[in-house]
Design a protein around this motif. Structure first.
Motif, PDB file in Angstrom:
ATOM      1  N   GLU A 100      41.608  39.957  34.813  1.00  0.00           N
ATOM      2  CA  GLU A 100      40.351  39.907  34.070  1.00  0.00           C
ATOM      3  C   GLU A 100      39.957  38.469  33.739  1.00  0.00           C
ATOM      4  OE1 GLU A 100      38.767  41.171  29.677  1.00  0.00           O
ATOM      5  OE2 GLU A 100      40.227  42.467  30.655  1.00  0.00           O
ATOM      6  N   ASN A 101      40.909  37.643  33.359  1.00  0.00           N
ATOM      7  CA  ASN A 101      40.619  36.267  32.952  1.00  0.00           C
ATOM      8  C   ASN A 101      40.913  35.228  34.024  1.00  0.00           C
ATOM      9  OD1 ASN A 101      39.743  36.688  30.210  1.00  0.00           O
ATOM     10  ND2 ASN A 101      41.817  37.413  29.845  1.00  0.00           N
ATOM     11  N   GLY A 102      41.484  35.637  35.113  1.00  0.00           N
ATOM     12  CA  GLY A 102      41.856  34.687  36.148  1.00  0.00           C
ATOM     13  C   GLY A 102      43.354  34.491  36.145  1.00  0.00           C
ATOM     14  N   GLN A 103      43.822  33.852  37.171  1.00  0.00           N
ATOM     15  CA  GLN A 103      45.260  33.689  37.299  1.00  0.00           C
ATOM     16  C   GLN A 103      45.661  32.226  37.265  1.00  0.00           C
ATOM     17  OE1 GLN A 103      45.984  36.409  40.740  1.00  0.00           O
ATOM     18  NE2 GLN A 103      47.450  37.236  39.278  1.00  0.00           N
ATOM     19  N   THR A 104      46.892  31.990  37.611  1.00  0.00           N
ATOM     20  CA  THR A 104      47.477  30.660  37.622  1.00  0.00           C
ATOM     21  C   THR A 104      48.492  30.610  38.748  1.00  0.00           C
ATOM     22  OG1 THR A 104      48.751  29.081  36.333  1.00  0.00           O
ATOM     23  CG2 THR A 104      49.187  31.400  35.912  1.00  0.00           C
TER      24      THR A 104
END
Length: 142
Positions: A100-104
């Motif tokens: 939902e918020n993006g990854q790393t």
């Protein structure tokens, strides 16, 4: 999306090492602010390729920020961020699968110590803001 993001304190007075609690780990080298009216800046948190943290911060802010990619942060924003970072510590699966918020690119084990330090630094910063005039900003290298 920005590769490098972080939180800075901008202040007119130097912070002294002696005034910082031992658990606080901030970038302590003072830099003369060339683009402002004078003062110092200190890096409280730094993230590289942590798009999840970047997006959470951007989403909580009411404004689009300045042209240079900086955004003013309030104590409330810092509290919200501490809560989110703590949720990543308590639930490593969420860190690695936060679509939902993006990854790393970093796994939860690699980031654990960094997140713990970030929460300690941000908690100190919230308390410091109660008695000191500082400008706190999130920077986005986007």
């Amino acid at each position: 999306m920005g590769l490098d993001n972080g939180i800075l304190i901008r202040t007119k007075q130097k912070l002294s090492l002696e005034s910082l609690p031992s658990f606080v780990n901030i970038e302590i080298d003072e830099y003369k602010m060339a683009d402002r009216s004078g003062g110092y800046w200190y890096e409280v948190c730094y993230w590289r390729k942590c798009w999840n943290i970047r997006n959470i911060i951007i989403d909580m802010l009411p404004s689009k920020g300045e042209e240079d990619g900086t955004y003013a942060l309030s104590k409330n924003n810092i509290s919200q961020l501490c809560h989110t970072l703590n949720s990543y510590i308590l639930n490593p699966y969420k860190w690695e699968n936060d679509y939902e918020n993006g990854q790393t690119i970093w796994d939860s084990n690699t980031m654990l110590e960094c997140l713990v330090h970030d929460i300690a630094n941000l908690t100190w910063l919230k308390n410091y803001m109660n008695n000191h005039k500082v400008y706190v900003e999130f920077y986005d290298s986007y």
